[in-house]
Scaffold this motif. Structure first.
Motif, PDB file in Angstrom:
ATOM      1  N   PHE A   1     -13.397  -7.568  15.412  1.00 53.54           N
ATOM      2  CA  PHE A   1     -13.763  -7.552  14.188  1.00 53.54           C
ATOM      3  C   PHE A   1     -13.886  -6.103  13.296  1.00 53.54           C
ATOM      4  O   PHE A   1     -13.954  -5.070  14.126  1.00 53.54           O
ATOM      5  CB  PHE A   1     -14.836  -8.326  13.907  1.00 53.54           C
ATOM      6  N   GLY A   2     -13.644  -6.137  12.112  1.00 45.82           N
ATOM      7  CA  GLY A   2     -13.932  -5.051  11.393  1.00 45.82           C
ATOM      8  C   GLY A   2     -13.534  -5.440   9.867  1.00 45.82           C
ATOM      9  O   GLY A   2     -13.043  -6.621   9.524  1.00 45.82           O
ATOM     10  N   SER A   3     -13.570  -4.181   9.188  1.00 47.87           N
ATOM     11  CA  SER A   3     -13.139  -4.240   7.695  1.00 47.87           C
ATOM     12  C   SER A   3     -11.973  -4.402   7.466  1.00 47.87           C
ATOM     13  O   SER A   3     -11.085  -4.002   8.417  1.00 47.87           O
ATOM     14  CB  SER A   3     -13.930  -3.028   6.868  1.00 47.87           C
ATOM     15  N   PRO A   4     -11.275  -4.859   6.137  1.00 44.28           N
ATOM     16  CA  PRO A   4     -10.132  -4.772   5.958  1.00 44.28           C
ATOM     17  C   PRO A   4      -9.308  -3.664   5.831  1.00 44.28           C
ATOM     18  O   PRO A   4      -8.177  -3.320   6.388  1.00 44.28           O
ATOM     19  CB  PRO A   4      -9.997  -5.645   4.391  1.00 44.28           C
ATOM     20  N   ALA A   5     -10.184  -2.544   5.680  1.00 43.34           N
ATOM     21  CA  ALA A   5      -9.567  -1.094   5.864  1.00 43.34           C
ATOM     22  C   ALA A   5      -9.195  -0.863   7.167  1.00 43.34           C
ATOM     23  O   ALA A   5      -8.142  -0.133   7.430  1.00 43.34           O
ATOM     24  CB  ALA A   5     -10.438  -0.092   5.169  1.00 43.34           C
ATOM     25  N   GLU A   6     -10.099  -1.129   8.162  1.00 43.23           N
ATOM     26  CA  GLU A   6      -9.941  -0.957   9.544  1.00 43.23           C
ATOM     27  C   GLU A   6      -8.896  -2.033  10.408  1.00 43.23           C
ATOM     28  O   GLU A   6      -8.163  -1.579  11.094  1.00 43.23           O
ATOM     29  CB  GLU A   6     -11.205  -1.115  10.267  1.00 43.23           C
ATOM     30  N   LEU A   7      -8.673  -3.120   9.547  1.00 43.38           N
ATOM     31  CA  LEU A   7      -7.861  -3.858  10.270  1.00 43.38           C
ATOM     32  C   LEU A   7      -6.855  -4.693   9.006  1.00 43.38           C
ATOM     33  O   LEU A   7      -6.960  -5.746   8.478  1.00 43.38           O
ATOM     34  CB  LEU A   7      -8.561  -5.242  10.938  1.00 43.38           C
ATOM     35  N   PRO A   8      -5.974  -3.781   8.614  1.00 44.18           N
ATOM     36  CA  PRO A   8      -5.003  -4.212   7.288  1.00 44.18           C
ATOM     37  C   PRO A   8      -3.818  -5.224   7.758  1.00 44.18           C
ATOM     38  O   PRO A   8      -3.467  -5.696   6.964  1.00 44.18           O
ATOM     39  CB  PRO A   8      -4.629  -2.889   6.982  1.00 44.18           C
ATOM     40  N   GLU A   9      -3.682  -5.186   9.047  1.00 44.66           N
ATOM     41  CA  GLU A   9      -2.456  -6.105   9.282  1.00 44.66           C
ATOM     42  C   GLU A   9      -2.900  -7.603   9.644  1.00 44.66           C
ATOM     43  O   GLU A   9      -3.246  -7.610  10.797  1.00 44.66           O
ATOM     44  CB  GLU A   9      -1.830  -5.496  10.676  1.00 44.66           C
ATOM     45  N   VAL A  10      -2.420  -8.221   8.616  1.00 46.03           N
ATOM     46  CA  VAL A  10      -3.028  -9.627   8.921  1.00 46.03           C
ATOM     47  C   VAL A  10      -1.599 -10.387   9.036  1.00 46.03           C
ATOM     48  O   VAL A  10      -0.470  -9.997   8.655  1.00 46.03           O
ATOM     49  CB  VAL A  10      -3.576 -10.401   7.759  1.00 46.03           C
ATOM     50  N   LYS A  11      -1.560 -11.382   9.878  1.00 47.42           N
ATOM     51  CA  LYS A  11      -0.371 -12.244   9.979  1.00 47.42           C
ATOM     52  C   LYS A  11      -0.044 -13.479   8.844  1.00 47.42           C
ATOM     53  O   LYS A  11      -1.206 -13.434   8.449  1.00 47.42           O
ATOM     54  CB  LYS A  11      -0.622 -13.112  11.465  1.00 47.42           C
ATOM     55  N   SER A  12       1.059 -13.671   8.931  1.00 48.55           N
ATOM     56  CA  SER A  12       1.516 -14.560   7.818  1.00 48.55           C
ATOM     57  C   SER A  12       1.011 -13.955   6.237  1.00 48.55           C
ATOM     58  O   SER A  12       0.380 -14.742   5.604  1.00 48.55           O
ATOM     59  CB  SER A  12       0.650 -16.146   7.905  1.00 48.55           C
ATOM     60  N   ARG A  13       1.456 -12.775   6.194  1.00 47.66           N
ATOM     61  CA  ARG A  13       0.756 -12.039   4.982  1.00 47.66           C
ATOM     62  C   ARG A  13       1.194 -12.471   3.823  1.00 47.66           C
ATOM     63  O   ARG A  13       0.248 -12.816   2.837  1.00 47.66           O
ATOM     64  CB  ARG A  13       1.462 -10.406   5.007  1.00 47.66           C
ATOM     65  N   ARG A  14       2.513 -13.011   3.381  1.00 51.35           N
ATOM     66  CA  ARG A  14       2.890 -13.600   2.148  1.00 51.35           C
ATOM     67  C   ARG A  14       1.982 -14.693   1.809  1.00 51.35           C
ATOM     68  O   ARG A  14       1.530 -14.831   0.640  1.00 51.35           O
ATOM     69  CB  ARG A  14       4.305 -13.964   2.288  1.00 51.35           C
ATOM     70  N   LEU A  15       1.576 -15.689   2.751  1.00 51.82           N
ATOM     71  CA  LEU A  15       0.845 -16.723   2.279  1.00 51.82           C
ATOM     72  C   LEU A  15      -0.475 -16.334   2.102  1.00 51.82           C
ATOM     73  O   LEU A  15      -1.357 -16.846   1.437  1.00 51.82           O
ATOM     74  CB  LEU A  15       1.130 -17.877   3.394  1.00 51.82           C
ATOM     75  N   TYR A  16      -1.104 -15.396   3.205  1.00 51.95           N
ATOM     76  CA  TYR A  16      -2.321 -15.015   2.783  1.00 51.95           C
ATOM     77  C   TYR A  16      -2.676 -14.485   1.536  1.00 51.95           C
ATOM     78  O   TYR A  16      -3.445 -14.747   1.071  1.00 51.95           O
ATOM     79  CB  TYR A  16      -2.495 -13.919   4.339  1.00 51.95           C
ATOM     80  N   GLU A  17      -1.939 -13.581   1.115  1.00 56.42           N
ATOM     81  CA  GLU A  17      -1.878 -13.002  -0.175  1.00 56.42           C
ATOM     82  C   GLU A  17      -1.616 -13.870  -1.274  1.00 56.42           C
ATOM     83  O   GLU A  17      -2.452 -13.602  -2.411  1.00 56.42           O
ATOM     84  CB  GLU A  17      -1.050 -11.606  -0.291  1.00 56.42           C
ATOM     85  N   LYS A  18      -0.784 -14.679  -1.067  1.00 53.84           N
ATOM     86  CA  LYS A  18      -0.875 -15.854  -2.371  1.00 53.84           C
ATOM     87  C   LYS A  18      -1.853 -16.456  -2.553  1.00 53.84           C
ATOM     88  O   LYS A  18      -2.426 -16.721  -3.709  1.00 53.84           O
ATOM     89  CB  LYS A  18       0.415 -16.662  -1.809  1.00 53.84           C
ATOM     90  N   GLY A  19      -2.675 -16.943  -1.537  1.00 56.96           N
ATOM     91  CA  GLY A  19      -3.999 -17.428  -2.021  1.00 56.96           C
ATOM     92  C   GLY A  19      -5.218 -16.515  -1.912  1.00 56.96           C
ATOM     93  O   GLY A  19      -6.543 -17.102  -2.239  1.00 56.96           O
ATOM     94  N   LEU A  20      -5.125 -15.478  -1.908  1.00 61.12           N
ATOM     95  CA  LEU A  20      -6.305 -14.366  -1.788  1.00 61.12           C
ATOM     96  C   LEU A  20      -6.768 -14.367  -3.160  1.00 61.12           C
ATOM     97  O   LEU A  20      -6.206 -13.975  -3.924  1.00 61.12           O
ATOM     98  CB  LEU A  20      -5.748 -13.041  -1.366  1.00 61.12           C
ATOM     99  N   THR A  21      -8.157 -14.534  -3.220  1.00 61.04           N
ATOM    100  CA  THR A  21      -8.769 -14.084  -4.802  1.00 61.04           C
ATOM    101  C   THR A  21      -9.811 -13.050  -4.403  1.00 61.04           C
ATOM    102  O   THR A  21      -9.960 -12.412  -5.388  1.00 61.04           O
ATOM    103  CB  THR A  21      -9.542 -15.524  -5.013  1.00 61.04           C
ATOM    104  N   LYS A  22     -10.156 -12.621  -3.229  1.00 59.18           N
ATOM    105  CA  LYS A  22     -11.295 -11.610  -3.133  1.00 59.18           C
ATOM    106  C   LYS A  22     -11.000 -11.196  -1.548  1.00 59.18           C
ATOM    107  O   LYS A  22     -11.325 -12.197  -0.676  1.00 59.18           O
ATOM    108  CB  LYS A  22     -12.704 -12.184  -3.322  1.00 59.18           C
ATOM    109  N   LEU A  23     -11.106  -9.887  -1.067  1.00 60.98           N
ATOM    110  CA  LEU A  23     -10.915  -9.577   0.121  1.00 60.98           C
ATOM    111  C   LEU A  23     -12.497  -9.777   0.819  1.00 60.98           C
ATOM    112  O   LEU A  23     -13.191  -9.275  -0.091  1.00 60.98           O
ATOM    113  CB  LEU A  23     -10.731  -7.950   0.259  1.00 60.98           C
TER     114      LEU A  23
END
Length: 191
Positions: free
Chosen positions: A80-102
């Motif tokens: 586990f970690g912060s988004p800055a520590e763990l920036p690489e998410v899988k399925s990034r395009r779909l992840y970012e499409k629905g992202l409203t808040k980190l």
């Protein structure tokens, strides 16, 4: 249900040898990842590079994991970690499409050693991660588990965790990011 003899401890310099022993006994985890795949892009990196950088991050306190131990033997972990520590998410395009808040925290990776599965290691590791997140101030926590939908799924596909473990710990499905993977969320209060 996890084994009551398990202990759960954070990955740090004291627990590094047990962590490293499990990784080495399992081919570097998925061919040499060393649980670096959510920290950096792995393409072109060697297992030796990943090991060295993971150890450096442990020394510097820039990586987080809850290790499940049976005595001195590490059985598995949850990273586990912060988004800055763990920036690489899988399925990034779909992840970012629905992202409203980190989120404040991401739960990205699970591993249980070969021959040690089906003993509740993932459940214990996730519980340990949530305890550490609460100790570190809590906040919105995201995970990206695989939904098995009563289908047989190879353990390599469950590296982001099984849906049942997250739901057992109070996470809610937020949105799908692949045919069988979801973003799940939960707010953790600080302790």
């Amino acid at each position: 249900m996890s084994d009551p003899t398990f202990s759960v401890r954070p990955l740090d310099e004291d627990t590094w040898p047990a962590f490293a022993q499990l990784v080495e006994a399992n081919n570097g985890v998925w061919g040499g990842c060393w649980c670096m795949g959510f920290h950096v892009r792995l393409k072109g990196r060697t297992a030796a590079q990943n090991r060295a950088e993971k150890q450096e991050r442990v020394r510097e306190g820039r990586t987080h994991a809850s290790l499940v131990l049976d005595g001195d033997q590490c059985l598995g972990w949850c990273q586990f970690g912060s988004p800055a520590e763990l920036p690489e998410v899988k399925s990034r395009r779909l992840y970012e499409k629905g992202l409203t808040k980190l989120p404040e925290w991401r739960i990205t990776c699970f591993f249980t050693g070969k021959g040690l599965r089906r003993r509740g290691v993932a459940d214990a590791a996730l519980g340990g991660a949530l305890t550490e997140i609460a100790r570190e101030g809590g906040g919105l926590v995201e995970g990206y588990p695989e939904e098995t939908d009563d289908r047989a799924v190879s353990g390599s596909f469950l590296h982001t965790g099984p849906m049942a473990a997250f739901e057992n710990h109070g996470f809610t499905r937020t949105r799908p990011i692949s045919p069988h993977r979801w973003v799940v969320t939960r707010t953790v209060s600080p302790t």
